[in-house]
Design an enzyme around this catalytic site. Sequence first.
Site, PDB file in Angstrom:
ATOM      1  N   SER A 148       0.695  -1.189   0.112  1.00 14.50           N
ATOM      2  CA  SER A 148      -0.114  -0.170  -0.106  1.00 14.50           C
ATOM      3  C   SER A 148       0.824   1.213  -0.084  1.00 14.50           C
ATOM      4  CB  SER A 148      -0.970  -0.062   1.270  1.00 14.50           C
ATOM      5  OG  SER A 148      -1.903   0.880   1.150  1.00 14.50           O
ATOM      6  N   ASP A 224     -10.150  -5.656  -3.207  1.00 17.23           N
ATOM      7  CA  ASP A 224      -9.609  -4.595  -2.262  1.00 17.23           C
ATOM      8  C   ASP A 224     -10.357  -3.370  -2.182  1.00 17.23           C
ATOM      9  OD1 ASP A 224      -7.943  -2.359  -1.433  1.00 17.23           O
ATOM     10  OD2 ASP A 224      -6.081  -3.687  -1.925  1.00 17.23           O
ATOM     11  N   HIS A 257      -7.280  -6.138   0.940  1.00 14.05           N
ATOM     12  CA  HIS A 257      -6.071  -5.178   1.402  1.00 14.05           C
ATOM     13  C   HIS A 257      -5.361  -5.788   2.528  1.00 14.05           C
ATOM     14  CE1 HIS A 257      -4.090  -1.433   0.078  1.00 14.05           C
ATOM     15  NE2 HIS A 257      -4.049  -1.179   1.311  1.00 14.05           N
TER      16      HIS A 257
END
Lengths: 279, 279
Positions: A148, A224, A257
Amino acid sequence: MSLEITSVNKSFCGWTKHYTHRSTALNCDMRFAIYLPPQTANGQKVPVLYWLSGLTCTDENFMQKAGAQRIAAELGVAIVAPDTSPRGVGVADDDGYDLGQGAGFYVNATQAPWNRHYQMYDYVMNELPQLIEATFPVSDKRSVFGHSMGGHGALVLALRNPDTFQSASAFSPIGNPVDCSWGQKAFAAYLGKDKGAWADYDASLLMRKAKGAVPVLVDQGEADDFLEEQLKPETLEASAKESGYPLKLNRREGYDHSYYFIASFVEDHLRFHAKHLAT
Amino acid sequence: MSLEITSVNKSFCGWTKHYTHRSTALNCDMRFAIYLPPQTANGQKVPVLYWLSGLTCTDENFMQKAGAQRIAAELGVAIVAPDTSPRGVGVADDDGYDLGQGAGFYVNATQAPWNRHYQMYDYVMNELPQLIEATFPVSDKRSVFGHSMGGHGALVLALRNPDTFQSASAFSPIGNPVDCSWGQKAFAAYLGKDKGAWADYDASLLMRKAKGAVPVLVDQGEADDFLEEQLKPETLEASAKESGYPLKLNRREGYDHSYYFIASFVEDHLRFHAKHLAT
């Protein structure tokens, strides 16, 4: 040079260790984790894979949740996981989870009050590797990966320093931060309103004009929650197509995620890096 | 029957899920985690391996830190991880980390105020498996494993119910709780001062007179801070020797009491259980 060990846990015949040290670049005390594979016990120098974590994470999440030590032990690769920002009393912060402590975005801040401590690019690019290489039985071979915000950091580091890194990879990276709300908020605060200064920290913009070519692997979960608004892997892919960049991007059906996604594919990433670190 | 899903994360082609439900045995709401391997997606019924956690843990620790999903996915085994005690407002508690919420010790309490909620033996032996088997695509084949307090729980369950479990294993179990401070404190509170009632919850005492023989695997770190005072694997070994019990106990040099130890050897445990669950 101050360096204090705070914990050591034997893991897969190697050692997961946490340290604190005084960072000159960040002007505060910092924590990092290192996994030393069993090959280091007899003095063998191993290459280092740097892991950059995402928003709200610390030096702990990856070591506890990714399950990477098993594969690092087999491959003979050290893993270093720094914290995600400067921290502590006196370090500027913000109420949001996506700015300030825990959200350093791996940039060198130029704007007050952030510029006093938030020099994460220098820290992960220079100061921390120098400390690692001076302290542990490691070689100067380096690769970088992250998740991320840390995926963004890893790609930016490799794209800007093709001679330093053997390979780079990312899980769910913020692929085009100048064009998403996470990136715009952080970059405006740390780098100022002038967007000219942002381009040096945007993987899609850097990849579009990349000359050196550090091989890049990206995994992105299709379930996600941040995929469309924040991550924009399609922009990264378009950039790679434009410049002919060696990007391999996998879309993974049903994955989100979380660290459960990272754990599911971390073996692929370690084997990818080990192959390039061996050359 | 109330059953609410609170999270689902795709993991190694299967699914790590967390649920809440109303427990009749415990008289409160409870949380548990389940890993459903990919084989269940097409309706295949898989055997179930129950994981019992240690002091202070919840339904989360094992799923996040042990790295077991990778192997469970390969082997086609579901893993269920309950919480370690009843919880919530109105549930008796204690200031110590080793009594009350987070420290149920997998016993049926007979003493006030604990007996109103602390019926963890019934919960993990009966109520939870009935719920699991009624809800998920699983067979009635069961094995059990755990860590520390949960290692104690796993061994006690298997030793008392040799017809129910195919195999049992433990990391760093409290091997002889009637003779260590953790066990004495908890058993005195939950079961009363009369030590006659304690023997049914002591793996070493049960193993010494065991008739049925559920195969048992134990791993114990030699750098475990609790080894001498609390865990006493040597008593378990002496009991096995006396009764000829099929106990395999490995001592692991340098490993401590943490999840880093569990992660390092969890693959051995899953393969051990899968072999017995397949017969």
